[in-house]
Design a protein around this motif. Structure first.
Motif, PDB file in Angstrom:
ATOM      1  N   ARG A  41       0.833  -1.217   0.000  1.00 15.41           N
ATOM      2  CA  ARG A  41       0.000   0.000   0.000  1.00 15.41           C
ATOM      3  C   ARG A  41       0.862   1.260   0.000  1.00 15.41           C
ATOM      4  N   GLU A  42       1.938   1.248   0.785  1.00 16.91           N
ATOM      5  CA  GLU A  42       2.849   2.404   0.806  1.00 16.91           C
ATOM      6  C   GLU A  42       3.452   2.631  -0.582  1.00 16.91           C
ATOM      7  N   PHE A  43       3.900   1.561  -1.222  1.00 14.74           N
ATOM      8  CA  PHE A  43       4.443   1.663  -2.577  1.00 14.74           C
ATOM      9  C   PHE A  43       3.375   2.214  -3.514  1.00 14.74           C
ATOM     10  N   GLN A  44       2.173   1.679  -3.435  1.00 17.86           N
ATOM     11  CA  GLN A  44       1.080   2.124  -4.302  1.00 17.86           C
ATOM     12  C   GLN A  44       0.755   3.598  -4.055  1.00 17.86           C
ATOM     13  N   TYR A  45       0.740   4.009  -2.802  1.00 16.82           N
ATOM     14  CA  TYR A  45       0.461   5.403  -2.474  1.00 16.82           C
ATOM     15  C   TYR A  45       1.546   6.316  -3.054  1.00 16.82           C
ATOM     16  N   GLN A  46       2.794   5.927  -2.874  1.00 23.89           N
ATOM     17  CA  GLN A  46       3.930   6.719  -3.368  1.00 23.89           C
ATOM     18  C   GLN A  46       3.873   6.903  -4.882  1.00 23.89           C
ATOM     19  N   HIS A  47       3.319   5.927  -5.572  1.00 20.03           N
ATOM     20  CA  HIS A  47       3.283   5.964  -7.031  1.00 20.03           C
ATOM     21  C   HIS A  47       1.887   6.203  -7.593  1.00 20.03           C
ATOM     22  N   LYS A  48       0.998   6.695  -6.730  1.00 18.35           N
ATOM     23  CA  LYS A  48      -0.358   7.102  -7.147  1.00 18.35           C
ATOM     24  C   LYS A  48      -1.129   5.971  -7.840  1.00 18.35           C
ATOM     25  N   LEU A  49      -1.023   4.777  -7.279  1.00 18.39           N
ATOM     26  CA  LEU A  49      -1.748   3.607  -7.770  1.00 18.39           C
ATOM     27  C   LEU A  49      -2.926   3.320  -6.833  1.00 18.39           C
ATOM     28  N   PRO A  50      -3.917   2.574  -7.288  1.00 20.28           N
ATOM     29  CA  PRO A  50      -4.999   2.165  -6.381  1.00 20.28           C
ATOM     30  C   PRO A  50      -4.420   1.387  -5.190  1.00 20.28           C
ATOM     31  N   LEU A  51      -4.897   1.694  -4.000  1.00 24.03           N
ATOM     32  CA  LEU A  51      -4.363   1.100  -2.773  1.00 24.03           C
ATOM     33  C   LEU A  51      -5.024  -0.247  -2.491  1.00 24.03           C
ATOM     34  N   THR A  52      -4.557  -1.274  -3.148  1.00 28.32           N
ATOM     35  CA  THR A  52      -5.148  -2.604  -2.998  1.00 28.32           C
ATOM     36  C   THR A  52      -4.441  -3.445  -1.943  1.00 28.32           C
TER      37      THR A  52
END
Length: 131
Positions: A41-52
């Motif tokens: 989730r942290e990686f996804q947040y950092q890269h503006k991806l859906p937080l799955t």
């Protein structure tokens, strides 16, 4: 190429995402535990991806791009001679340490967002100077 969960954990660890109290040593393998979900989730947040919190196709593709960009920039900045691939292996770890030493940063071998931004900044500077 799609990552296995254990391969992606190695990437997350190398990029400085928290995989639990023992880090990668205590959290390897193909188990999607709460620490891994949080790191994803942290990686996804950092890269503006859906937080799955899962290693979905968009996350996989973004991680591959991040790793390839990192290796390319390390090749430019410290002549690491890394293969451009999607893995954070021992050679990438050593190249990050070489960059950190050369640019007066704490030598951890971890390419946090701040370290990656500095590597990219130096690579752009070098490319601009030779253009």
């Amino acid at each position: 190429m799609a990552y296995s969960l254990s391969q992606f954990k190695e990437v997350l660890d190398g990029l400085g995402f928290h995989l639990g109290p023992d880090g990668l040593n205590g959290n390897n393998g193909n188990i999607l535990d709460v620490y891994t979900q949080s790191a994803i989730r942290e990686f996804q947040y950092q890269h503006k991806l859906p937080l799955t919190g899962r290693l979905d196709p968009a996350t996989d593709i973004k991680a591959e791009k991040v790793m390839q960009d990192l290796q390319y920039s390390l090749n430019l900045t410290v002549d690491a001679q890394l293969p451009i691939n999607e893995f954070y292996g021992p050679r990438t770890l050593q190249a990050v340490k070489a960059f950190q030493r050369a640019y007066g940063l704490p030598v951890t071998g971890i390419a946090t967002l701040t370290v990656r931004q500095r590597i990219e900044q130096e690579a752009r500077r070098l490319l601009t100077a030779t253009a």
